[in-house]
Motif scaffolding. Structure first.
Motif, short mmCIF file in Angstrom:
data_model
loop_
_atom_site.label_atom_id
_atom_site.label_comp_id
_atom_site.label_asym_id
_atom_site.label_seq_id
_atom_site.Cartn_x
_atom_site.Cartn_y
_atom_site.Cartn_z
N VAL A 1 35.30 102.88 -62.47
CA VAL A 1 36.15 102.15 -61.53
C VAL A 1 37.52 102.80 -61.35
O VAL A 1 38.21 102.52 -60.37
N ASP A 2 37.95 103.65 -62.28
CA ASP A 2 39.24 104.32 -62.13
C ASP A 2 39.12 105.64 -61.38
O ASP A 2 40.12 106.33 -61.17
N ARG A 3 37.91 105.98 -60.96
CA ARG A 3 37.72 107.13 -60.08
C ARG A 3 37.97 106.65 -58.64
O ARG A 3 37.57 105.53 -58.29
N PRO A 4 38.59 107.45 -57.78
CA PRO A 4 38.87 106.98 -56.41
C PRO A 4 37.59 106.61 -55.64
O PRO A 4 36.63 107.38 -55.63
N HIS A 5 37.62 105.44 -55.05
CA HIS A 5 36.49 104.94 -54.26
C HIS A 5 36.98 104.38 -52.94
O HIS A 5 38.14 104.00 -52.80
N LEU A 6 36.05 104.30 -52.01
CA LEU A 6 36.26 103.58 -50.76
C LEU A 6 35.25 102.44 -50.70
O LEU A 6 34.11 102.57 -51.17
N LEU A 7 35.66 101.32 -50.11
CA LEU A 7 34.73 100.25 -49.79
C LEU A 7 34.32 100.41 -48.33
O LEU A 7 35.17 100.64 -47.46
N VAL A 8 33.04 100.30 -48.07
CA VAL A 8 32.53 100.38 -46.71
C VAL A 8 31.76 99.08 -46.43
O VAL A 8 30.78 98.77 -47.11
N ARG A 9 32.23 98.35 -45.44
CA ARG A 9 31.58 97.08 -45.08
C ARG A 9 30.70 97.29 -43.86
O ARG A 9 31.18 97.71 -42.79
N LEU A 10 29.41 97.03 -44.02
CA LEU A 10 28.44 97.15 -42.93
C LEU A 10 28.03 95.74 -42.51
O LEU A 10 27.24 95.09 -43.21
N PRO A 11 28.56 95.23 -41.40
CA PRO A 11 28.17 93.87 -40.99
C PRO A 11 26.70 93.80 -40.63
O PRO A 11 26.11 94.77 -40.12
N VAL A 12 26.10 92.65 -40.90
CA VAL A 12 24.68 92.44 -40.63
C VAL A 12 24.55 91.41 -39.53
O VAL A 12 25.14 90.32 -39.60
N ALA A 13 23.77 91.73 -38.50
CA ALA A 13 23.62 90.84 -37.36
C ALA A 13 22.87 89.58 -37.75
O ALA A 13 22.12 89.54 -38.73
N GLU A 14 23.10 88.55 -36.98
CA GLU A 14 22.42 87.27 -37.21
C GLU A 14 20.91 87.48 -37.11
O GLU A 14 20.41 88.16 -36.21
N GLY A 15 20.19 86.89 -38.04
CA GLY A 15 18.74 87.05 -38.08
C GLY A 15 18.28 88.21 -38.94
O GLY A 15 17.08 88.34 -39.20
N ARG A 16 19.22 89.07 -39.37
CA ARG A 16 18.88 90.16 -40.29
C ARG A 16 19.23 89.76 -41.71
O ARG A 16 20.08 88.90 -41.95
N THR B 1 20.82 97.14 -40.13
CA THR B 1 21.78 96.04 -40.17
C THR B 1 21.89 95.28 -38.85
O THR B 1 22.41 94.17 -38.83
N GLY B 2 21.43 95.90 -37.78
CA GLY B 2 21.58 95.27 -36.48
C GLY B 2 22.94 95.50 -35.85
O GLY B 2 23.23 94.96 -34.78
N CYS B 3 23.83 96.27 -36.50
CA CYS B 3 25.18 96.57 -35.99
C CYS B 3 25.47 98.05 -36.18
O CYS B 3 25.16 98.61 -37.24
N ARG B 4 26.10 98.64 -35.20
CA ARG B 4 26.53 100.04 -35.33
C ARG B 4 28.02 100.06 -35.66
O ARG B 4 28.85 100.53 -34.88
N ARG B 5 28.37 99.50 -36.80
CA ARG B 5 29.78 99.40 -37.16
C ARG B 5 29.93 99.50 -38.67
O ARG B 5 29.12 98.98 -39.43
N ALA B 6 30.99 100.22 -39.09
CA ALA B 6 31.33 100.31 -40.51
C ALA B 6 32.84 100.19 -40.63
O ALA B 6 33.58 100.87 -39.90
#
Length: 539
Positions: free
Chosen positions: A313-328, A389-394
Motif C-alpha cells: 500500500v505504500d507503493r504509488p498506486h492509482l484508483l481507476v473507477r469503471l462505472p457499470v451500466a444499469e442491468g450489468r 461494464t456497459g460504459c466506455r468511461r474510466a
C-alpha cells in the motif's frame, strides 16, 4: 505391467470331458445302446454336449434321459439312445430299464460335474480375491502419493503407471487438461483421448454422484477408436471434469474402474480445495481493499492487513473507477476487467466490485511519466472494457502514496463519476482532479462534501509540513493572497523569490496541484476558505 499382487497358478485339473466320456462308454457297453451322451445345461436353459460315446451317424432314438443334479439344481442330462429294431422304437418298459441302469452312471457324472463346479467356483473366488488385493494395493499407492503431496499432473502420471495404460484428465467440456502414458504402452497423444462428439457427451450424461464411471466400447462413428473407461470428477454434486483411461492392451476390468473412480474422487477434492483456497485469497484481498478505500481502520492496521495479502500500500498506486451500466453486474465484470487492464498495463491490478462500479487498484509502472502512460493505455482498452461494464468511461484518481491517501481518492473518483453521469455520461478516461472545483459547486449544499474537498486538497500539504517542519500550506495561502505573484509572496514572507519558487514546486508535487492553471488556483482558494470556516479561523 506386472500386477502388484502375484497370483499363484491353479493346480492341474483332471480332464472333465475325458472322465464323462468314460462314463458314457461304460454305460453304453453295459446296455448295448447305440450311443450315450452327457449334456450340460447352459445359462439360457438349453443343453450343450460335453461328452459322448457311439456313432452319431446311426439312426438312434432316445430311450432314457436321466437329469444330473448338482446342489439340488439340474446341471445336465445323461441320455441313452437306441436304434429301432424292425422299425419298432423302445417301449416304456425298456425305457424304464435303461433309466434304472443309467442311474449309477448318472451319479458318477453328477460327482464329476459337482467337482468341476467347485473347482470353477474356487478359481473364481481366487481371481476375485486377487483382483481385490490388486485394487487395494493400487489404492494404497495412490493414497500414499496423495499424503506425500502429489497433485494434478503427477497424480495422473502415477495412475497411468499403475494401470499400465494412457490416462487423461479432462475438463467438463472434455478438453484435455493433462495426460500421461507409461513407457511401453501403445503410442498415444492428446487426440487419442475422449473426443467431444455428441454421442460421447450423451453417453456421459448420466455420470454424477449416483453413477461414478462408465465403459465406452470402440465406436468409430463417435470418434472412439479404442475402449475407454471414464470416471467423473464430482465436486459439490456437480461434474467438474473426467478421468479418461484408454485401453491399450490389457483389457480393463472392474478393478481398474474402482481405482479410476478413487483417483477421480481424489482429483475432484484437490480441485475443489484449490478453488476454495483461491476464493479465500480473493475474498481476503477484497476485504483488505474495501477497508483501505473506506479508511475504517488505523493506518498501521491497514498496512499489516495489506502485507498478509501481498498488497504494497505504500507503493504509488492509482484508483481507476469503471462505472457499470444499469442491468450489468459489477461482480461478473470485475475479474475480466482487471485481467484486461493488467495485461494492457503490464502491472499488478487488483479489483473490487461495488454496486455500480468496478474499482481497480493499479500500481504505477516504473519509468518516466507513469500517470500519463497509465491513462493513455486505459484509453486504448476502453473499447474492450465497454462490453464488460456497459460504459466506455474510466475515472482516474490522483496518485496514492500513503495509506491515508486512498479514502479521499476513492471518494473523489466516486463524486467525479456522479457529476459526469449527471451531465450525460461523457465517455473517455477522466481525471478526477479535474472535477474538484465542480464537485464543490455541484454539491454546495452539502457541508460534508465541502470539508472532504478541502481535506483532499490540503491534507497532503499539512502532513508534509508536519513531517518536515515546512511551510507549504502557509506559502500557498500567501501566494493566493498576493494574486499568485512570486515577488509579492516572497516580500510578504520575508524570503528570497527562489525559495518561493522551490516551495511552489513542492506544493505541486505533494498536493498534485498545477499552479499554472486557473482552476487549480481557484480550487486551492476555495479549499482554504472551506478549511478556515470548518476550523473557525479567518483568512
Amino acid at each position: 505391467m506386472a500386477s502388484p499382487t502375484t497370483v499363484r497358478p491353479e493346480p492341474p485339473q483332471q480332464d472333465m470331458t475325458a472322465e464323462l466320456t468314460l462314463v458314457a462308454r461304460a454305460l453304453r457297453a453295459e446296455l448295448g445302446a447305440a450311443r450315450c451322451v452327457v449334456y450340460a445345461r447352459r445359462p439360457d436353459g438349453g443343453l450343450a454336449r460335453l461328452a459322448a460315446d457311439g456313432d452319431p451317424r446311426e439312426c438312434a432314438h432316445t430311450s432314457a434321459a436321466v437329469p444330473l443334479l448338482v446342489e439340488g439344481e439340474v446341471a445336465g442330462v445323461l441320455e441313452v439312445e437306441r436304434t429301432a429294431v424292425d422299425g419298432r422304437l423302445p417301449d416304456d418298459a425298456a425305457a424304464d430299464r435303461d433309466a434304472a441302469a443309467a442311474a449309477p452312471y448318472a451319479g458318477l457324472a453328477e460327482t464329476i460335474l459337482g467337482r468341476e463346479r467347485q473347482a470353477s467356483l474356487g478359481a473364481r473366488q481366487r481371481r476375485e480375491l486377487a483382483e481385490l488385493g490388486r485394487t487395494r494395493e493400487l489404492q494404497r499407492r495412490l493414497s500414499a502419493a496423495v499424503a506425500a503431496g502429489t497433485e494434478g499432473d503427477a497424480l495422473v502420471a502415477l495412475l497411468a503407471s499403475l494401470l499400465g495404460t494412457g490416462v487423461a484428465l479432462l475438463d467438463a467440456a472434455l478438453h484435455p487438461v493433462t495426460w500421461s502414458a507409461p513407457e511401453g504402452a501403445a503410442v498415444l497423444h492428446g487426440s487419442s483421448f475422449l473426443p467431444g462428439t455428441a454421442r460421447v457427451r450423451a453417453a456421459l450424461g448420466d455420470l454424477g454422484p449416483e453413477r461414478a464411471s462408465v465403459v465406452l466400447p470402440p465406436d468409430p462413428d463417435a470418434g472412439l477408436m479404442r475402449r475407454h473407461l471414464v470416471a467423473a470428477l464430482v465436486g459439490e454434486g456437480e461434474v467438474s471434469g473426467y478421468l479418461d483411461v484408454v485401453e491399450t492392451g490389457r483389457r480393463l476390468g472392474p478393478a481398474d474402474a474402482t481405482v479410476a473412480e478413487y483417483a477421480a474422487a481424489v482429483l475432484a477434492l484437490q480441485s475443489l480445495s484449490e478453488t476454495r483456497r483461491a476464493q479465500a485469497v480473493v475474498q481476503a484481498r477484497d476485504d483488505v481493499l474495501g477497508e483501505l478505500l473506506r479508511g475504517s481502520r488505523t493506518p498501521d492496521d491497514l498496512r499489516r492487513m495489506a502485507a498478509h495479502v501481498g498488497l504494497e500500500v505504500d507503493r504509488p498506486h492509482l484508483l481507476v473507477r469503471l462505472p457499470v451500466a444499469e442491468g450489468r453486474s459489477a461482480r461478473d465484470g470485475r475479474a475480466p476487467a482487471s485481467a484486461l487492464v493488467g495485461e494492457a498495463l503490464g502491472v499488478p491490478v487488483l479489483a473490487i466490485a461495488e454496486p455500480d462500479a468496478v474499482v481497480l487498484l493499479v500500481a504505477l509502472p516504473a519509468g518516466s511519466a507513469p500517470e500519463a502512460r497509465v491513462k493513455a493505455q486505459l484509453g486504448a482498452v476502453l473499447d474492450r472494457l465497454g462490453p464488460l461494464t456497459g460504459c466506455r468511461r474510466a475515472v482516474v484518481s490522483a496518485v496514492c502514496r500513503r495509506v491515508e491517501d486512498y479514502p479521499p481518492a476513492h471518494a473523489e473518483c466516486r463524486d467525479a463519476e456522479s457529476i459526469v453521469a449527471g451531465f450525460g455520461g461523457r465517455a473517455g478516461v477522466l481525471d478526477a482532479a479535474d472535477f474538484r472545483t465542480l464537485r464543490l459547486v455541484v454539491n454546495g449544499e452539502r457541508t460534508s462534501v465541502a470539508v472532504r474537498f478541502a481535506e483532499t486538497l490540503l491534507g497532503p500539504l499539512r502532513r508534509n509540513d508536519a513531517e518536515t517542519g515546512g511551510d507549504l500550506t502557509d506559502t500557498l495561502r500567501h501566494y493566493l493572497a498576493c494574486g499568485a505573484q512570486v515577488r509579492a509572496t516572497a516580500k510578504a514572507l520575508g524570503v528570497h523569490e527562489n525559495t518561493i519558487r522551490y516551495r511552489l514546486g513542492r506544493i505541486e508535487h505533494v498536493g498534485g496541484l498545477d499552479l499554472r492553471r486557473f482552476d487549480a488556483l481557484l480550487a486551492a482558494q476555495l479549499a482554504l476558505q472551506v478549511d478556515d470556516l470548518a476550523r473557525g479561523g479567518s483568512a
